[in-house]
Design a protein around this motif. Structure first.
Motif, short mmCIF file in Angstrom:
data_model
loop_
_atom_site.label_atom_id
_atom_site.label_comp_id
_atom_site.label_asym_id
_atom_site.label_seq_id
_atom_site.Cartn_x
_atom_site.Cartn_y
_atom_site.Cartn_z
N SER A 167 0.63 -1.00 -0.01
CA SER A 167 0.10 0.01 -0.07
C SER A 167 0.91 1.31 -0.16
O SER A 167 0.83 2.25 -0.85
N LEU A 168 1.90 1.15 0.76
CA LEU A 168 2.74 2.56 0.87
C LEU A 168 3.52 2.73 -0.30
O LEU A 168 3.56 3.66 -0.92
N PHE A 169 3.97 1.60 -1.13
CA PHE A 169 4.79 1.67 -2.29
C PHE A 169 3.81 2.11 -3.50
O PHE A 169 4.11 3.00 -4.25
N ALA A 170 2.53 1.79 -3.40
CA ALA A 170 1.40 2.31 -4.40
C ALA A 170 1.31 3.79 -4.20
O ALA A 170 1.13 4.65 -5.18
N GLN A 171 1.18 4.34 -3.02
CA GLN A 171 1.02 5.61 -2.58
C GLN A 171 2.21 6.54 -3.04
O GLN A 171 2.13 7.66 -3.06
N MET A 172 3.33 5.89 -2.84
CA MET A 172 4.50 6.73 -3.32
C MET A 172 4.77 6.51 -4.91
O MET A 172 5.78 7.22 -5.32
N GLY A 173 3.73 6.04 -5.55
CA GLY A 173 3.78 6.17 -6.94
C GLY A 173 4.37 5.28 -7.78
O GLY A 173 4.63 5.35 -8.91
N PHE A 174 4.77 4.04 -7.25
CA PHE A 174 5.41 3.10 -8.10
C PHE A 174 4.62 2.26 -8.78
O PHE A 174 3.05 2.19 -8.70
N ASP A 175 4.67 1.74 -9.94
CA ASP A 175 4.15 0.97 -10.90
C ASP A 175 3.93 -0.42 -10.76
O ASP A 175 3.20 -1.10 -11.13
N GLY A 176 5.07 -0.90 -10.22
CA GLY A 176 5.09 -2.23 -10.07
C GLY A 176 6.04 -2.71 -8.52
O GLY A 176 6.70 -1.71 -8.22
N PHE A 177 5.91 -4.12 -8.37
CA PHE A 177 6.69 -4.58 -7.21
C PHE A 177 7.16 -5.98 -7.46
O PHE A 177 6.12 -6.56 -7.85
N PHE A 178 8.26 -6.34 -7.20
CA PHE A 178 9.01 -7.54 -7.38
C PHE A 178 9.39 -7.97 -6.28
O PHE A 178 10.10 -7.71 -5.47
N LEU A 179 8.95 -9.19 -5.89
CA LEU A 179 9.37 -10.21 -4.86
C LEU A 179 10.17 -11.22 -4.91
O LEU A 179 10.27 -11.82 -6.15
N GLY A 180 11.28 -11.54 -4.24
CA GLY A 180 11.95 -12.98 -4.27
C GLY A 180 11.67 -13.91 -3.55
O GLY A 180 11.62 -15.07 -3.96
N ARG A 201 -4.06 -5.93 -4.22
CA ARG A 201 -5.27 -4.71 -3.73
C ARG A 201 -4.81 -4.51 -2.16
O ARG A 201 -5.24 -5.22 -1.37
N ALA A 202 -3.98 -3.71 -1.74
CA ALA A 202 -3.21 -3.79 -0.55
C ALA A 202 -3.81 -2.98 0.60
O ALA A 202 -3.28 -2.43 1.57
N SER A 203 -5.18 -2.56 0.43
CA SER A 203 -6.03 -1.56 1.40
C SER A 203 -7.54 -2.08 1.18
O SER A 203 -7.92 -2.17 0.13
N ALA A 204 -7.90 -2.27 2.42
CA ALA A 204 -9.46 -2.54 2.56
C ALA A 204 -10.20 -1.30 2.66
O ALA A 204 -11.29 -1.28 2.51
N SER A 205 -9.55 -0.27 2.78
CA SER A 205 -10.31 1.02 3.00
C SER A 205 -9.99 2.10 2.10
O SER A 205 -10.84 2.77 1.68
N LEU A 206 -8.83 2.19 1.29
CA LEU A 206 -8.35 2.98 0.39
C LEU A 206 -9.08 2.70 -1.05
O LEU A 206 -8.97 1.31 -1.44
N ASN A 207 -9.95 3.51 -1.61
CA ASN A 207 -10.50 3.01 -2.91
C ASN A 207 -9.60 2.61 -4.05
O ASN A 207 -8.69 3.26 -4.39
N PRO A 208 -9.80 1.52 -4.76
CA PRO A 208 -8.92 1.27 -5.68
C PRO A 208 -9.01 2.42 -6.94
O PRO A 208 -10.02 2.87 -7.15
N PRO A 209 -7.92 2.58 -7.42
CA PRO A 209 -6.59 1.70 -7.44
C PRO A 209 -5.49 2.52 -6.48
O PRO A 209 -4.42 2.15 -6.77
N ILE A 210 -6.01 3.26 -5.65
CA ILE A 210 -4.92 3.92 -4.86
C ILE A 210 -3.97 2.96 -4.15
O ILE A 210 -2.92 3.44 -4.01
N ALA A 211 -4.28 2.00 -3.63
CA ALA A 211 -3.32 0.99 -3.17
C ALA A 211 -3.17 -0.08 -3.90
O ALA A 211 -2.83 -1.15 -3.45
N ASP A 212 -3.57 -0.17 -5.08
CA ASP A 212 -3.40 -1.14 -6.11
C ASP A 212 -1.86 -1.16 -6.64
O ASP A 212 -1.48 -0.50 -6.91
N LEU A 213 -1.32 -2.29 -6.67
CA LEU A 213 0.08 -2.60 -7.19
C LEU A 213 0.46 -3.80 -7.86
O LEU A 213 0.13 -4.73 -7.32
N PHE A 214 0.75 -3.67 -8.94
CA PHE A 214 1.21 -4.93 -9.76
C PHE A 214 2.26 -5.38 -9.15
O PHE A 214 3.36 -4.79 -8.78
N THR A 215 2.10 -6.82 -8.74
CA THR A 215 3.25 -7.55 -8.10
C THR A 215 3.62 -8.81 -8.87
O THR A 215 2.61 -9.53 -9.14
#
Length: 969
Positions: A167-180, A201-215
């Motif tokens: 959620s924080l990364f999405a709010q920082m403006g990132f377009d994607g997130f890659f995990l190891g 979809r990283a928040s149950a409160s913030l309306n999509p796509p505010i906390a949506d992040l391609f992962t």
């Protein structure tokens, strides 16, 4: 071509290499993973010292990579940790800096993530995550402008992934997130279901796509494919492409590469796949890597003439993400998190949630003090930095705190000598902040004093209060609302009078307590203080007599063969103890007419050293108990009772290394449990993992709740994962989750909540039960690289659990606001009662508030900090979730007037930014992903009106404010 939203065509995408449609495009991602401390200290890693411990030198890696990139315009490289890169950058010549600037502009050197460190996600508080990301991203913006802005978040090594982090990364403006790293069972499921890449979809409160992040989950964690590692730290042979050489092996490499590429494609949805070409501290000789990859690219692409459908290219995570976006697919949605993480049966990485509890507490205290330091620097203006106490500076503590967020720092998974260095960095950061705070308090109070910061109040040591017959206590409150706080100060034996800022005597007590370090007794002065929002109150203390007969001391309660009850209570809470066992029996909330049988005690799990089922031992990372049932530290406690007008306490002594004080102050709606554990005895040869456990008869149906990095609450179900079928191999460790600030259980009518003062592991292993791991000391390493046992036998650790019993309708308001007070507790500064005027014609100001009025209870002032000449960084957050509070309507939107909010300065201009403050919000845009949940709305940002700033539930809004400080003289 499918275009991104307006503004997304920035340097990160327009410089991407050309791919070949209709083919399998293999994106090689040259990278190095550089831990900011682990087996060696930060400085040892940077300079390449002590290579007998681990061969690693970041300065040579960066030197070598830049040289290799300049040799071939097709080569690319990504870098992550600004703690290292910023240090290297400062040491470079102008010519080198110019070359690097051009590499960044062309997209050949790309920054991903961009934080000061790659932070942990399990043991971190969201405020500290935001701070460390802001520090790194600001360096990139100041150094490289928009060309340096990362588009992709890159967490390839953290040991599990939190929803709040996404959620924080999405709010920082990132377009994607890659995990190891993700759980081995989860990864197997995702491969079968083609869910290695989703929208989170990283928040149950913030309306999509505010906390949506391609992962996306990387195919090989973050390592190169087998046989394709060409670093000085690897043993794979180089590519020999000369067919005349007897060592010719080119076609073997081509065949191996193609097999890997086709194997990976099977588990992903597009004609693109990635290979992470690098690993820990690799590329010290970048020429080895690039020379062999140059050959591999040429050889593989040459096979296209023979009908091969594979195209390989140098790429970056951003360019790979861009191709996924252009594929225009519809992606599935994930709403849970990635905890706990296991890399095999019996191998749950849930021990680090609790490892090194003393360091975890020091980090949390340092976060608290940094916010105080930041706020006072903002309120006092330039006078905070240069004043009567010298030159103050918040930067060293900001950098030290950022380093502590690293995934081997606050986690407690670094070697002992490195942990000591982390603590050294924090201590060094405190000193210039103490100067800054002293300067600021002198200016704001109009009074210069010999300020003293008592760093050891937790163990009842403070020379000023213990050795002075009169002194002043300045209490600074970093919250946006008034707080009432019981102040406890160690003093010498005697009777004291305490006066408030208006000169009125306030009730006080001196209590006698046993010393934890000797057979002597300690005396503590107690008085209740009221401190205004974002401000301070100054209390005066005078010793009036050295009477040897103090009115209040501990009363020893002998054990009774037959149990009878012992009670401590105030107007809201009653706690009942069994005097036979000395243990807590019941908690009552008299305000809400609630009563709950609650037993609490300390237990320890016998740490596994490996067995016939698995050789896996418990260690710094991994929690694996030998048995499912923990052993009690003691089945009874020797108890002492203390009752005064200002406090009621039951002191419980369980063993030579485990004790607790259960405490109630007047007006307090929670029970305070101050525990002391350690040094843990290992004389019996057993490693121990110590827990505090609460048992109740509540029917909870296997459900409990934990916070996510201190913000939103996640529902947990025992032996269950929301998105895949779990084969539970470790019923204890496999049900442990990170608890950053709170954990609770509920039966639908009442709720029992336990708040922590640091990150800990916790669970509910039986209905109606809660447990938190408070300390662990182990005899073996767990085989995850640290190479030494977590032999934490030196530390006696003291901490607090705050226990709330409340109705379900009222619980959210209680635990949210109490957690806020715990994380941002008032800062106490002492001084002898001798000082001088700061201004010649002004009297001392004994009370001050930086706000014109208190913030509404929904609103938390997350950040108030210096940003530049006459500029401040301001973050305000709504700290309640949607539908979380029905009793006081605290989940409703709230509107503020920022122009009329602060007393110390006037806002002359306001610009809203993304969360990390590295982009104006009006210019920010993110890629729009299609999901199987249907379309989402993209509201057009309205024009900013500083007089009417509205916060929706769980929303954080970030502003850069130009300000004019007011004359306070």
């Amino acid at each position: 071509m499918l275009l991104a939203t307006s503004g997304a065509w920035a340097a990160g995408y327009e410089t991407c290499p050309t791919v070949k449609p209709g083919m399998l495009n293999v994106h090689l991602l040259p990278h190095t993973h550089d831990d900011v401390g682990w087996l060696k200290t930060v400085d040892q890693y940077y300079y390449g010292l002590k290579n007998h411990i681990q061969h690693a030198s970041v300065q040579y890696i960066l030197d070598s990579v830049i040289s290799s990139l300049l040799e071939n315009p097709t080569r690319r490289f990504i870098y992550v940790e600004m703690a290292f890169f910023s240090r290297w950058w400062k040491q470079q010549t102008k010519a080198t800096r110019d070359s690097v600037q051009e590499l960044v502009r062309q997209g050949r050197l790309e920054f991903v993530n961009g934080g000061w460190v790659m932070n942990d996600e399990g043991a971190t508080h969201y405020g500290a995550i935001v701070d460390q990301m802001t520090l790194g991203l600001r360096f990139l913006k100041d150094t490289f402008g928009s060309n340096g802005r990362p588009r992709v978040a890159w967490h390839i090594d953290p040991f599990g992934h939190s929803r709040e982090q996404a959620s924080l990364f999405a709010q920082m403006g990132f377009d994607g997130f890659f995990l190891g790293r993700i759980d081995y069972q989860d990864k197997s499921f995702r491969k079968k279901k083609l869910k290695m890449e989703e929208v989170w979809r990283a928040s149950a409160s913030l309306n999509p796509p505010i906390a949506d992040l391609f992962t996306g989950v990387l195919p090989n964690m973050y390592n190169p494919p087998k046989n394709l590692c060409w670093d000085v730290l690897c043993e794979d042979p180089p590519v020999v492409e000369d067919p005349q050489s007897p060592e010719f092996n080119a076609m073997t490499f081509v065949t191996s590469f193609l097999n890997v590429a086709y194997f990976q494609k099977y588990y992903y949805q597009t004609d693109h796949t990635v290979m992470t070409m690098g690993s820990d501290f690799q590329y010290e000789n970048a020429n080895m890597w690039f020379k062999n990859m140059d050959k591999l690219i040429h050889l593989v692409n040459e096979q296209q003439a023979n009908g091969s459908q594979v195209h390989v290219l140098y790429s970056t995570p951003t360019c790979y993400l861009w191709e996924l976006y252009k594929a225009n697919l519809t992606w599935t949605v994930k709403t849970d998190d990635f905890f706990p993480y296991a890399d095999g049966p019996h191998m749950f990485w849930t021990g680090y949630f609790s490892s090194r509890p003393a360091l975890k507490r020091y980090e949390r205290l340092s976060y608290n003090f940094l916010q105080v330091c930041n706020q006072l620097e903002a309120l006092a203006g330039p006078a905070a930095n240069v004043g009567p106490y010298g030159t103050g500076d918040s930067a060293p503590l900001k950098e030290a705190m950022a380093v502590l967020q690293h995934h081997d720092a606050v986690t407690g998974t670094a070697r002992h000598v490195v942990v000591k260095d982390y603590a050294r960095q924090l201590a060094a950061g405190w000193e210039p902040c103490e100067v800054l705070v002293s300067n600021a308090l002198a200016r704001l109070s109009h009074y210069k004093q010999d300020f003293s910061f008592c760093r050891y109040l937790n163990i009842s040591i403070c020379p000023v209060s213990q050795n002075s017959d009169q002194f002043q206590v300045t209490i600074y409150n970093p919250l946006g609302r008034n707080v009432q706080r019981m102040i406890r100060l160690p003093v010498s034996e005697g009777i004291f009078f305490v006066k408030d800022p208006n000169g009125k005597t306030v009730p006080s007590n001196v209590v006698m307590l046993p010393s934890p370090f000797s057979e002597k007794y300690l005396w503590e002065l107690l008085f209740s203080a009221s401190v205004p929002a974002l401000g301070f109150s100054i209390y005066s203390v005078v010793k009036v007599t050295s009477s040897k007969t103090l009115p209040h001391s501990l009363q020893v309660i002998p054990r009774k063969p037959r149990s009878h009850v012992l009670v401590i209570e105030n107007e809201y809470i009653r706690a009942t103890f069994d005097s036979g066992t000395g243990l807590l029996m019941k908690i009552e909330n008299m305000e809400q007419n609630l009563s709950l049988p609650v037993s609490q005690g300390f237990f320890w799990y016998n740490a596994s050293e490996g067995d016939e089922v698995s050789l896996q031992a418990s260690g710094a990372y991994i929690f694996r108990p030998r048995h499912l049932t923990p052993l009690p530290v003691s089945r009874w406690a020797q108890i002492h009772l203390l009752k005064t007008a200002l406090v009621q306490e039951v002191h419980q002594n369980f063993s030579a290394w485990c004790s607790q004080v259960v405490r109630l102050y007047p007006g307090q709606r929670h029970l305070e449990l101050e525990w002391t554990v350690g040094p843990i005895s290992l004389v019996d040869g057993w490693g121990k993992e110590v827990i505090s456990r609460f048992n109740t008869p509540m029917k909870t149906n296997g459900v409990f709740y934990t916070d996510s990095n201190g913000r939103e609450i996640l529902k947990r179900r025992r032996n269950h994962r929301p998105t895949w079928r779990l084969n539970q191999t470790e019923p204890v460790a496999g049900n442990y989750y990170p608890v950053n600030t709170r954990i609770y259980i509920s039966d639908g009518h009442q709720q029992l909540t336990v708040l922590t003062d640091r990150s800990q592991g916790g669970s509910s292993l039986k209905d109606g039960s809660l447990e938190l791991m408070v300390h662990r000391s182990l005899l073996l390493d767990d085989g995850r690289g640290m190479g030494e046992a977590l032999l934490d036998t030196e530390n006696e650790v003291r901490g607090r659990h705050l226990v709330l019993l409340s109705s379900v309708t009222d619980a959210a308001a209680r635990h949210r606001l109490l957690a806020e007070e715990e994380v941002l507790a008032p800062q106490v500064v002492l001084a002898p009662h001798v000082g001088s005027q700061y201004y010649s014609r002004t009297a001392p100001k004994m009370e001050f508030s930086g706000l014109r009025q208190d913030l509404p209870p929904q609103v938390h002032l997350l950040t108030l900090a210096h940003w530049g000449p006459k500029m401040l960084l301001l973050r305000l957050e709504h700290q309640f979730a949607v539908r979380e509070d029905s009793g006081r309507n605290l989940s409703s939107p709230v509107t503020l007037n920022l122009e009329n909010l602060f007393q110390a300065f006037t806002i002359t201009h306001l610009q809203e930014t993304t969360l990390a403050a590295n982009q104006p919000l009006s210019e920010a845009s993110r890629l729009k992903w299609k999901t199987d949940t249907g379309p989402v709305s993209y509201p057009t940002p309205s024009k900013l009106d500083p007089t009417s700033v509205t916060l929706q539930p769980m929303q954080i809004r970030t502003f850069v404010a130009s300000v004019q400080w007011k004359k306070l003289s």
